[in-house]
Design an enzyme around this catalytic site. Structure first.
Site, PDB file in Angstrom:
ATOM      1  N   CYS B  86       0.834  -1.210   0.000  1.00  0.00           N
ATOM      2  CA  CYS B  86       0.000   0.000   0.000  1.00  0.00           C
ATOM      3  C   CYS B  86       0.869   1.261   0.000  1.00  0.00           C
ATOM      4  O   CYS B  86       1.525   1.541  -0.985  1.00  0.00           O
ATOM      5  CB  CYS B  86      -0.978  -0.049   1.177  1.00  0.00           C
ATOM      6  SG  CYS B  86      -2.346   1.115   0.992  1.00  0.00           S
ATOM      7  N   HIS B 203      -3.627  -5.526   1.194  1.00  0.00           N
ATOM      8  CA  HIS B 203      -2.960  -5.724   2.491  1.00  0.00           C
ATOM      9  C   HIS B 203      -2.980  -7.195   2.892  1.00  0.00           C
ATOM     10  O   HIS B 203      -3.907  -7.626   3.580  1.00  0.00           O
ATOM     11  CB  HIS B 203      -3.692  -4.930   3.571  1.00  0.00           C
ATOM     12  CG  HIS B 203      -3.497  -3.453   3.492  1.00  0.00           C
ATOM     13  ND1 HIS B 203      -2.459  -2.812   4.126  1.00  0.00           N
ATOM     14  CD2 HIS B 203      -4.210  -2.483   2.867  1.00  0.00           C
ATOM     15  CE1 HIS B 203      -2.535  -1.509   3.888  1.00  0.00           C
ATOM     16  NE2 HIS B 203      -3.589  -1.277   3.132  1.00  0.00           N
ATOM     17  N   GLU B 205      -1.385  -8.572   5.188  1.00  0.00           N
ATOM     18  CA  GLU B 205      -1.296  -8.697   6.654  1.00  0.00           C
ATOM     19  C   GLU B 205      -2.665  -8.542   7.309  1.00  0.00           C
ATOM     20  O   GLU B 205      -2.837  -8.899   8.464  1.00  0.00           O
ATOM     21  CB  GLU B 205      -0.303  -7.660   7.202  1.00  0.00           C
ATOM     22  CG  GLU B 205      -0.822  -6.234   7.348  1.00  0.00           C
ATOM     23  CD  GLU B 205      -0.898  -5.443   6.047  1.00  0.00           C
ATOM     24  OE1 GLU B 205      -0.737  -6.042   4.958  1.00  0.00           O
ATOM     25  OE2 GLU B 205      -1.144  -4.223   6.118  1.00  0.00           O
TER      26      GLU B 205
END
Lengths: 725, 229
Positions: B86, B203, B205
């Site tokens: 990002c 993302h 994560e």
């Protein structure tokens, strides 16, 4: 110094209040002092019209660590952890300048929460806009949503829920209520009472500029046709600095350097310093030449009344200035020792070597005026007679689910980062949002609710219903509701009928909070939400917080498999008074709101929560605006599964769309459904098997099948279409 | 395997990256402050999401000049793996670790949603645990994720197999309706020529934990852990 009545009035003080100022001081104030009195005694800071009523709310429970009066409320969630939360209005600024007004509303409420030692873990917002057809509404929606997202996304706190409704009464006064929920350790909670004579008073954060001067006074007056000229009183936010401030403050809080800390919100340095001194029963001496200023030659008046954002005031332990300074320098924030705590009980402000103001602290902060304003209670309307149906029930469902107040809010929450921090378990679009307590199996359920049209028709019942709806939304996830924050948005308190609405809502909230063991731990009052004598619907927005010990037991609104049984919990009478059906399909806003029976509410909710925690339930949705059929349709949409149901007996439109309270729809596998129905019989809880989940259409009581695609098109269509203009 | 997460002022996914890496590696990564150019030798550097320096000049522009980034570039050139997520992807294009740029979403709004991503190749250390053509479901959250580059660069990326993933429908069709931000050719992530640097807008994560509703993001982190351990 000679202060004309115009100058006094420009500071929001009445002549009587000004006389009181002169009595307290034993002399005429100078302009700086007048400005300070004006800000401190504004409705916004002093609660002078509402105090008397707010005192009636229950604020205690064994799990309450800190109730109203501090920056935010604090509750114990076990394991040495606390949840700190509050909701606050930013209505007036958001109407004048929607982006910055909403953005700084988010910034302000975040500071209220992290100033007490909590890391913010969730933001919510309750928004009320005017008639969608009003020429300003679209721009305001766009600006407010972008402002909330612009600020919250950058600070990296997920915006997980809230509400957004439309009504012409908000045409000239939108409501923007922002709520923050934070997580702290119970042994690391910070309060605002100054203490320790000689201790340094420290200023951190952004520099002070000439923005937002008089914001608190503006927020305490009615709007007129010149209100948009007040744009310079709206502050400008910097979420990047806020993010740094959060990290720097939390880092400093890990040490033991802080005695007290307070954010600079409305009325900036004035209210923060006076509140800290007043709560601590001490004096403070400030050298305003030390205040970090954005531009040269700012006067004492400007420095004291600026509402520049992202600033905090702290009292440090002696000798800890350097430890603190290093942390703030690391985060590239301003840090300045600007004064000392004194034993004089006076606030002494020095500027350019002279005394700019010398005021006694106690009379100013604690002895502010308090009004017992005349009250005319609302007389609730009589019950509606029979209401004839407005056409076909299936058509009505499609109409309702695509109407401004019931359609999908996806257009809004797609613009909010709701997954940052990696703990959002239930995202926007369900009942309550569910956020994991980082690193544990616990989760907090959070929601905001209020049904202003109910509050207008019957303030007491409306106040009760607002509290109860948050309780129900939290319960529907499986969590146990623990406490609320309130954000009381009303019209001009000098009108007896407005004070009657206020008093009625408070009474209703009081009863609900008592009956549900659900105390009020923080709150905010916003009055004068009027334009040219037209007040908003009474809107006591309630923010509720609950806890589930084992997040694996929580449920969402989407049934998990075809063949699951849908069960209606609670009694359906078909109450259409003040319903969305009545308003949207028949153009009527009349009748009494649905009655809430608090004992039934508690019994049904406790039953539902018990069934969820026992693992019998696969999905649960509370029934609110739009009634039973809207709730079932929302469950179908969330699951992307159809359902075939029959309705309880009675007139189809009233049974389908009546807004009777205390109800839920559960989904359960067939065997578990039998268990739930048997348990309901034993507990005396009304339970009605509606039908089964499955297929790609919703059918009910012999209606035509409504395909999921049709439902989805109706539900998802309105808001994006409207915003595209 | 050792990893480092670079923390800029305004980073806000650094903790999320730490949590997910810890879960995949079994131990914590180093958290490296932006002023620190002298951090331990690591196998993987993560540039996390957020709003570094407020993104005020241009997304990622100021972070590109921090002491830590100068070191990251030097190490990347020597082969240290870099995962740029990002805002980190924006920083990576600003410092020239990856070609092209990320501009404002075509609809001009921030977008937070789960998207479907078609993994273009599993012949890399970042995607080895994915099946060829697998569709991953991973969240995005950005205002500036619209990937652009000149046609020649785009052709080269495609020709050399350097497009890591593209926005697609749940059944893997790469079509305009599945593009959430206007990115050229639906590009969601790209590799450098050596495939040692991956920049991606989604993302991973944020979806590496079953409690959050999915673990597709973990495939990328687990691939790296397996390759670099």
């Amino acid at each position: 110094m000679n202060l004309s009545p115009e100058v006094v009035a420009a500071h929001g003080l009445t002549q009587d209040e000004f006389k009181r100022v002169v009595e307290i001081l034993g002399r005429t104030p100078n302009l700086v002092e007048l400005g300070i009195f004006g800000a401190m005694w504004s409705e916004h800071c002093s609660y002078k019209s509402s105090k008397k009523w707010l005192r009636q709310l229950p604020t205690e429970a064994p799990w309450v660590i800190c109730g109203p009066g501090e920056n935010a409320g604090v509750i114990d969630i076990g394991d040495g952890q606390a949840i700190i939360f509050k909701m606050e209005s930013h209505n007036h600024p958001s109407f004048i300048e929607p982006y910055q007004g909403a953005a700084t509303g988010v910034g302000g409420i975040l500071r209220d929460v992290f100033t007490m030692g909590a890391r913010p873990i969730a933001n919510l917002n309750a928004l009320r806009f005017g008639d969608p057809k009003h020429p300003k509404t679209r721009t305001l929606v766009n600006g407010v949503v972008r402002g909330i997202g612009g600020y919250g996304n950058c600070v990296g706190v997920p915006t997980v829920g809230g509400e957004c409704t439309f009504h012409p009464s908000y045409n000239g006064n939108i409501l923007v209520n922002a709520m923050t929920v934070g997580l702290a350790r119970t042994d690391k909670i910070f309060y605002s009472a100054a203490a320790g004579i000689g201790n340094p008073v420290v200023y951190v954060g952004s520099k002070t500029g000439r923005d937002g001067i008089h914001g608190a006074v503006m927020a305490s007056a009615e709007f007129d046709d010149k209100s948009e000229e007040k744009r310079p009183t709206v502050q400008v936010g910097d979420p990047f600095v806020e993010k740094l401030l959060i990290e720097a403050c939390l880092e400093l809080m890990e040490s033991d350097a802080i005695v007290a800390i307070q954010d600079m919100g409305a009325a900036g340095l004035t209210s923060s310093s006076f509140e800290m001194a007043s709560k601590g029963g001490v004096g403070i001496e400030l050298d305003l030449d030390q205040v970090p200023a954005r531009e040269p030659k700012m006067t004492a008046y400007e420095l004291m009344l600026s509402e520049s954002q992202e600033r905090m005031l702290m009292i440090l332990k002696p000798g800890r200035e350097d430890v603190a300074r290093l942390i703030f320098e690391k985060w590239e924030l301003d840090f300045a020792v600007i004064g000392r705590v004194t034993d004089t009980g006076r606030m002494i402000l020095k500027k350019d070597g002279a005394i700019a103001a010398d005021l006694p602290v106690a009379p100013l902060a604690s002895n502010a005026p308090s009004y017992d304003r005349p009250v005319r209670m609302t007389v609730p309307p009589a019950a509606l007679g029979d209401v004839a149906p407005a056409g076909d029930t299936a058509d009505a469902l499609l109409h309702l689910i695509g109407s401004p107040d019931l359609c999908s809010r996806r257009w809004i929450w797609r613009q909010y980062d709701h997954t940052v921090m990696g703990d959002t378990l239930i995202q926007p679009g369900g009942d309550a949002a569910l956020v994991r307590v980082h690193g544990t199996q616990k989760a907090v359920a959070v929601t905001t609710d209020c049904t202003p049209r109910y509050c207008k028709a019957d303030p007491e019942m409306g106040g009760t219903q607002a509290v109860v709806e948050t309780w129900r939304n939290i319960t529907a996830t499986g969590a146990l509701p623990l406490a609320v924050t309130d954000c009381m948005n009303f019209g001009n308190p000098e009108r007896p009928e407005i004070m009657g609405q206020f008093a009625g809502c408070i009474e209703g909230m009081r009863k609900a909070c008592l009956a549900l063991d659900y105390p009020v731990v923080s709150g905010n009052v916003s009055l004068y939400n009027e334009t040219q004598g037209q007040g908003v619907l009474p809107t006591p927005a309630i923010g509720g917080v609950g806890l589930i010990q084992d997040l694996s037991k929580a449920v969402k609104v989407a049934p998990k498999a075809d063949g699951e049984v849908l069960i209606l919990i609670g009694e359906t009478r078909g109450h259409l008074g003040q319903s969305i059906y009545l308003r949207e399909l028949l153009g009527r806003e009349d009748g009494p709101p649905p009655p809430v029976d608090l004992a039934v509410e508690r019994r049904n909710g406790d039953f539902v929560r018990g069934q969820i925690l026992a693992g019998h339930v696969t999905a649960c949705h509370d029934i609110s605006d739009g009634g039973l059929l809207v709730a079932v349709a929302e469950m179908c949409l969330a699951a992307k599964r159809g359902a075939g149901i029959s309705l309880p007996s009675g007139p189809a439109h009233a049974i389908a769309f009546g807004e009777d309270q205390g109800r839920y729809v559960l989904a359960a596998a067939p065997e578990a459904a039998e268990t739930i129905l048997a348990a309901a019989r034993t507990s005396g809880v009304p339970a009605f098997p509606l039908g089964k989940v499955g297929g790609d259409a919703l059918t009910f009581g012999g209606s035509r099948a409504i395909s999921l695609r049709e439902l989805q098109t109706a539900h998802e269509g309105w808001l994006p279409r409207y915003m595209e203009g | 395997m050792q990893a480092a997460v670079i923390v800029f002022p305004g980073s806000n996914c650094d903790r999320d990256a730490k949590v997910a890496l810890t879960s995949s590696m079994g131990h914590e990564p180093h958290m490296v402050w932006h002023r620190d150019a002298d951090f331990p030798k690591v196998d993987l550097i993560v540039l996390p999401g957020g709003f570094s320096y407020g993104d005020y000049l241009r997304c990622g522009a100021m972070a590109a000049h921090s002491p830590a980034m100068r070191e990251v570039v030097a190490r990347a050139k020597k082969g240290t793996r870099v995962l740029a997520i990002c805002n980190g992807f924006q920083v990576a294009t600003e410092v020239g670790l990856l070609p092209g740029a990320l501009i404002q979403n075509s609809h001009l709004k921030f977008v937070c949603a789960e998207v479907d991503l078609k993994v273009e190749t599993n012949q890399t250390e970042f995607t080895a645990k994915c099946r060829p053509g697998q569709v991953l479901r991973i969240p995005i959250a950005h205002a500036d994720g619209n990937y652009i580059a000149d046609a020649e660069t785009l052709d080269r990326l495609e020709g050399d197999g350097l497009v890591a993933m593209r926005y697609c429908t749940p059944d893997g069709r790469v079509v305009a309706e599945a593009n959430p931000n206007g990115a050229a050719r639906n590009i969601a992530g790209i590799f450098n020529a050596e495939r040692t640097v991956l920049g991606m807008m989604p993302h991973p994560e944020r979806l590496a934990d079953p409690a959050l509703g999915g673990t597709d993001g973990k495939l990328i982190l687990d691939s790296l852990v397996e390759a670099l351990s």
